[in-house]
Scaffold this active site. Sequence first.
Site, PDB file in Angstrom:
ATOM      1  N   CYS A 233       6.939 -11.191   4.542  1.00 42.26           N
ATOM      2  CA  CYS A 233       6.893 -12.709   4.648  1.00 42.26           C
ATOM      3  C   CYS A 233       5.269 -13.186   4.544  1.00 42.26           C
ATOM      4  O   CYS A 233       4.518 -12.538   4.838  1.00 42.26           O
ATOM      5  CB  CYS A 233       7.528 -13.181   6.014  1.00 42.26           C
ATOM      6  SG  CYS A 233       9.117 -12.753   6.289  1.00 42.26           S
TER       7      CYS A 233
ATOM      8  N   LYS B  68       7.464   6.104  -7.152  1.00 40.99           N
ATOM      9  CA  LYS B  68       7.192   5.020  -7.661  1.00 40.99           C
ATOM     10  C   LYS B  68       8.374   4.838  -8.540  1.00 40.99           C
ATOM     11  O   LYS B  68       8.690   3.647  -9.052  1.00 40.99           O
ATOM     12  CB  LYS B  68       6.142   5.559  -8.972  1.00 40.99           C
ATOM     13  CG  LYS B  68       4.736   5.459  -8.522  1.00 40.99           C
ATOM     14  CD  LYS B  68       4.311   3.903  -8.358  1.00 40.99           C
ATOM     15  CE  LYS B  68       4.258   3.483  -6.871  1.00 40.99           C
ATOM     16  NZ  LYS B  68       3.743   4.035  -5.506  1.00 40.99           N
TER      17      LYS B  68
ATOM     18  N   LYS C 269       5.376  -5.598  -0.001  1.00 41.59           N
ATOM     19  CA  LYS C 269       3.998  -4.810   0.073  1.00 41.59           C
ATOM     20  C   LYS C 269       3.640  -4.622   1.468  1.00 41.59           C
ATOM     21  O   LYS C 269       3.296  -3.566   1.755  1.00 41.59           O
ATOM     22  CB  LYS C 269       3.220  -5.850  -0.814  1.00 41.59           C
ATOM     23  CG  LYS C 269       1.981  -5.016  -0.977  1.00 41.59           C
ATOM     24  CD  LYS C 269       1.450  -5.106  -2.330  1.00 41.59           C
ATOM     25  CE  LYS C 269       0.485  -3.983  -2.616  1.00 41.59           C
ATOM     26  NZ  LYS C 269       0.928  -2.517  -2.852  1.00 41.59           N
TER      27      LYS C 269
ATOM     28  N   ARG D  63       4.972 -10.263  -0.530  1.00 40.54           N
ATOM     29  CA  ARG D  63       5.198 -10.200   0.808  1.00 40.54           C
ATOM     30  C   ARG D  63       6.639 -10.211   1.158  1.00 40.54           C
ATOM     31  O   ARG D  63       7.110  -9.760   2.135  1.00 40.54           O
ATOM     32  CB  ARG D  63       4.305 -10.886   1.432  1.00 40.54           C
ATOM     33  CG  ARG D  63       2.873 -10.729   1.535  1.00 40.54           C
ATOM     34  CD  ARG D  63       2.061 -11.602   2.493  1.00 40.54           C
ATOM     35  NE  ARG D  63       2.105 -11.302   3.873  1.00 40.54           N
ATOM     36  CZ  ARG D  63       1.613 -10.433   4.445  1.00 40.54           C
ATOM     37  NH1 ARG D  63       0.609  -9.682   3.904  1.00 40.54           N
ATOM     38  NH2 ARG D  63       1.812 -10.007   5.919  1.00 40.54           N
TER      39      ARG D  63
ATOM     40  N   TRP E  68      10.975 -12.161   3.562  1.00 40.09           N
ATOM     41  CA  TRP E  68      11.488 -11.001   3.454  1.00 40.09           C
ATOM     42  C   TRP E  68      12.483 -11.044   4.884  1.00 40.09           C
ATOM     43  O   TRP E  68      12.106 -10.731   5.947  1.00 40.09           O
ATOM     44  CB  TRP E  68      10.542  -9.781   3.641  1.00 40.09           C
ATOM     45  CG  TRP E  68      11.179  -8.327   3.439  1.00 40.09           C
ATOM     46  CD1 TRP E  68      11.255  -7.917   1.921  1.00 40.09           C
ATOM     47  CD2 TRP E  68      11.557  -7.417   4.268  1.00 40.09           C
ATOM     48  NE1 TRP E  68      11.935  -6.815   2.166  1.00 40.09           N
ATOM     49  CE2 TRP E  68      12.144  -6.587   3.505  1.00 40.09           C
ATOM     50  CE3 TRP E  68      11.829  -7.534   5.534  1.00 40.09           C
ATOM     51  CZ2 TRP E  68      12.536  -5.333   4.119  1.00 40.09           C
ATOM     52  CZ3 TRP E  68      12.373  -6.430   6.167  1.00 40.09           C
ATOM     53  CH2 TRP E  68      12.595  -5.476   5.221  1.00 40.09           C
TER      54      TRP E  68
ATOM     55  N   HIS F 103      16.266  26.261  -3.726  1.00 39.21           N
ATOM     56  CA  HIS F 103      16.722  26.088  -2.541  1.00 39.21           C
ATOM     57  C   HIS F 103      17.820  24.893  -2.354  1.00 39.21           C
ATOM     58  O   HIS F 103      17.975  24.492  -1.441  1.00 39.21           O
ATOM     59  CB  HIS F 103      15.770  26.229  -1.191  1.00 39.21           C
ATOM     60  CG  HIS F 103      14.994  27.837  -1.264  1.00 39.21           C
ATOM     61  ND1 HIS F 103      15.562  28.910  -0.542  1.00 39.21           N
ATOM     62  CD2 HIS F 103      13.628  27.766  -1.672  1.00 39.21           C
ATOM     63  CE1 HIS F 103      14.549  29.700  -0.793  1.00 39.21           C
ATOM     64  NE2 HIS F 103      13.531  29.025  -1.497  1.00 39.21           N
TER      65      HIS F 103
ATOM     66  N   ASN G  37       6.280 -15.085  10.471  1.00 38.50           N
ATOM     67  CA  ASN G  37       6.318 -13.861  10.029  1.00 38.50           C
ATOM     68  C   ASN G  37       6.137 -13.025  11.229  1.00 38.50           C
ATOM     69  O   ASN G  37       5.179 -12.726  11.858  1.00 38.50           O
ATOM     70  CB  ASN G  37       4.922 -13.681   9.137  1.00 38.50           C
ATOM     71  CG  ASN G  37       4.886 -12.128   8.545  1.00 38.50           C
ATOM     72  OD1 ASN G  37       5.736 -11.254   8.444  1.00 38.50           O
ATOM     73  ND2 ASN G  37       3.463 -11.596   8.356  1.00 38.50           N
ATOM     74  N   GLY G  38       7.336 -12.072  11.227  1.00 38.56           N
ATOM     75  CA  GLY G  38       7.367 -11.061  12.521  1.00 38.56           C
ATOM     76  C   GLY G  38       8.834 -11.159  12.749  1.00 38.56           C
ATOM     77  O   GLY G  38       9.699 -11.366  12.224  1.00 38.56           O
TER      78      GLY G  38
ATOM     79  N   GLU H 231       4.967  11.342  -5.066  1.00 37.96           N
ATOM     80  CA  GLU H 231       4.466  10.028  -5.118  1.00 37.96           C
ATOM     81  C   GLU H 231       5.207   9.401  -6.688  1.00 37.96           C
ATOM     82  O   GLU H 231       5.571   8.171  -6.788  1.00 37.96           O
ATOM     83  CB  GLU H 231       3.014   9.764  -5.304  1.00 37.96           C
ATOM     84  CG  GLU H 231       2.446   8.561  -5.785  1.00 37.96           C
ATOM     85  CD  GLU H 231       2.808   7.331  -5.041  1.00 37.96           C
ATOM     86  OE1 GLU H 231       3.233   7.482  -3.771  1.00 37.96           O
ATOM     87  OE2 GLU H 231       2.565   6.143  -5.374  1.00 37.96           O
TER      88      GLU H 231
ATOM     89  N   GLU I 162      11.110   3.113  -6.694  1.00 38.16           N
ATOM     90  CA  GLU I 162      10.852   1.776  -5.841  1.00 38.16           C
ATOM     91  C   GLU I 162      11.045   0.755  -7.156  1.00 38.16           C
ATOM     92  O   GLU I 162      11.637  -0.434  -6.863  1.00 38.16           O
ATOM     93  CB  GLU I 162       9.526   1.642  -5.799  1.00 38.16           C
ATOM     94  CG  GLU I 162       8.912   2.283  -4.356  1.00 38.16           C
ATOM     95  CD  GLU I 162       7.455   1.921  -4.234  1.00 38.16           C
ATOM     96  OE1 GLU I 162       7.084   1.549  -3.147  1.00 38.16           O
ATOM     97  OE2 GLU I 162       6.712   2.542  -5.075  1.00 38.16           O
TER      98      GLU I 162
HETATM   99  C1  G6P Z   1       5.179  -0.713   1.830  1.00 36.42           C
HETATM  100  C2  G6P Z   1       4.662  -0.822   0.231  1.00 36.42           C
HETATM  101  C3  G6P Z   1       3.891   0.554  -0.375  1.00 36.42           C
HETATM  102  C4  G6P Z   1       3.152   1.092   0.704  1.00 36.42           C
HETATM  103  C5  G6P Z   1       3.603   1.083   2.145  1.00 36.42           C
HETATM  104  C6  G6P Z   1       2.457   1.312   3.208  1.00 36.42           C
HETATM  105  O1  G6P Z   1       6.310   0.332   1.572  1.00 36.42           O
HETATM  106  O2  G6P Z   1       5.596  -1.107  -0.739  1.00 36.42           O
HETATM  107  O3  G6P Z   1       3.558   0.526  -1.502  1.00 36.42           O
HETATM  108  O4  G6P Z   1       2.670   2.286   0.284  1.00 36.42           O
HETATM  109  O5  G6P Z   1       4.222  -0.201   2.626  1.00 36.42           O
HETATM  110  O6  G6P Z   1       1.597   0.229   3.486  1.00 36.42           O
HETATM  111  P1  G6P Z   1       0.099   0.184   3.715  1.00 36.42           P
HETATM  112  O7  G6P Z   1      -0.415  -1.127   3.476  1.00 36.42           O
HETATM  113  O8  G6P Z   1      -0.101   0.603   5.201  1.00 36.42           O
HETATM  114  O9  G6P Z   1      -0.520   1.279   2.865  1.00 36.42           O
END
Ligand code: G6P
Length: 615
Positions: free
Chosen positions: A2, A492, A610, A27, A75, A511, A101-102, A488, A495
């Site tokens: 948010c 990616k 994010k 956000r 969100w 395994h 937000n929260g 990672e 996502e």
């Molecule tokens: C969310 C974002 C990711 C990020 C993660 C941790 O899932 O989409 O891209 O890696 O949060 O966020 P931070 O700000 O703590 O690195």
Amino acid sequence: MCGIVGYIGNREAYPILIKGLHRLEYRGYDSAGIALIDSESNLHVYKTKGKVANLEQYCKDKNISGTIGIAHTRWATHGEPNDVNAHPHYSQSENLALIHNGIIENYLPLRQMLEKNGFTFVSQTDTEVLVQFIEYVRSKSQCSLYEAVHQALSQVVGAYAIGVLEKGNADVLVAARKGSPLIVGVGEQEYFLGSDASPIVEYTKNVIYLGEEEIVEIKRGSSDILIKNLSNVKLKPQIQKIQMDLSEIEKGGFEHFMLKEIFEQPKSLEMCMNGRVQTEMQEIILSGIRDNIAKFRNARRILITACGTSWHAALIGKYLIEYYCKIPVEVEVASEFRYRNPVVFEDDVLIAISQSGETADTLAAIELAKANGAFIYGICNAVGSSVARLTHSGTYTHAGPEIGVASTKAFTTQVAVLTMITLLLGKELGTIDDSTYKHLVTSLSEVSKKIEKILSKADKIEQISKVFTYARNFMYLGRGYNYPVALEGALKLKEISYIHAEGYPAAEMKHGPIALVDEEMPIVVVAPKFKIYDKIVSNIEELKARKGKIIAIVTEGDTNIANIADYVIEIPSTEECLSPLLTVIPLQLLSYYIATAKGRNVDQPRNLAKSVTVE
Ligand code: G6P
């Protein structure tokens, strides 16, 4: 999660708020809304499901005049993303409008109490409960809006960043935070609110980072900013200068923020290493480590905690620190660490890694380790964020604002910081010999140029990506330092393209995951030429024998794997411990190109946000 924007001043609020929402859309983007007070002191709320662009469309024929307003991009936590659950929320009398937000954890008992007192609710949200509760307190004690917010929040359990407006009260904006970030921008005769600095930086560089449990009242035309905490202690506003530049939060000719941020990596790594990696002297200078060297020297072990992509950087940190500093390292995702009653010693060092510096679980993990007496070191990107403020010391990554939801440049700069920490610690502890230290310092300083070389061949990766848009599953394999890179790469892809992808240690695939391999299965193998190269070549052979389609990330000139794999993407040669900084780049590009070929919104993938400021 948010985004919050607010404005009070002499200009029309609507354009400022809408622009701010666009900047904060990363956000959350389920629904968006705006509240404005017009020149007759009437309060209007406009909100709608979908993105900020939908809100703009919706507002086209509405009264959007007014020099005070608040706005929100959501969100969803409580209640599905629809028009009714969108913010701002009105109170029952429609005298108050609130953005949030929260999460208000005790919203159910509060709602029941309010219902007993005649309040009715139109949404399923915890936010509507909060605004009704403020109205209830206000009507009971006949106090000011500020006092009502203060009293209400004293009885609220949970996390919040809020902004509140009141009909007939066009000169006052009240805001508060606990757990979720909130910044007040201080301009000439005008004030701004933002979940981060991006909606503010265009107008002023003077900001107040609101602290935990602080409530602020800003008044039109007044330079007095009232800030009290929940214990009713009056606090002096601390105005700071933000470093951010407007160009950093714009796309700069790229189609997406994600692509811009991938291509920015040579520069963001240079910013990250600037003044820290001293090439002439072949030295690392990191004041956070130097000033606290005794804590690291005496550490029983290092714990590293983080979420998402930052957790993958943490895993690389374990390989680095254990190898070069000989200190035991444990890595754990913050949401697990905080809830399993972990053993934390006073002589532990906890490193918390976070791009945003606001991830709720990471903050809770910091609090827990701190309460147990550990020394807390933060690695974060967002200057002035909660991680920066809650930790004893730390290092900023200086990647610059990262707007694309999928993290790219934040990751490489986190790994660079972990590498610098490792080298400096190793030198100070005497676990790295001088020539290795100096050689690695020089090699680290050369990484940016090598990334440029990989990026210059992005079109080849784009070609390869076109072959694999059919895939419903992907496997990513790597060993050693490149096992977290495989994780990672898989993250990616899933996502932003919504293709299922799994990252695995290459040898471990025998395994289980090998059962999935057939001629349909693309397998990305991160296979630069280091000490267990032969083993990974055998892994590739095993997968080829089962008709898997291999995309291998190899060291330049590796004809061996080129003969076995279906596709190879080359990276320049480097030291093994630095290789994740290079190998991750093709994986970021591969995901980006597959996702865009499938028509996905890579900057704002579905269901993601994010900054995860709720548990
Ligand atoms: C969310 C974002 C990711 C990020 C993660 C941790 O899932 O989409 O891209 O890696 O949060 O966020 P931070 O700000 O703590 O690195």
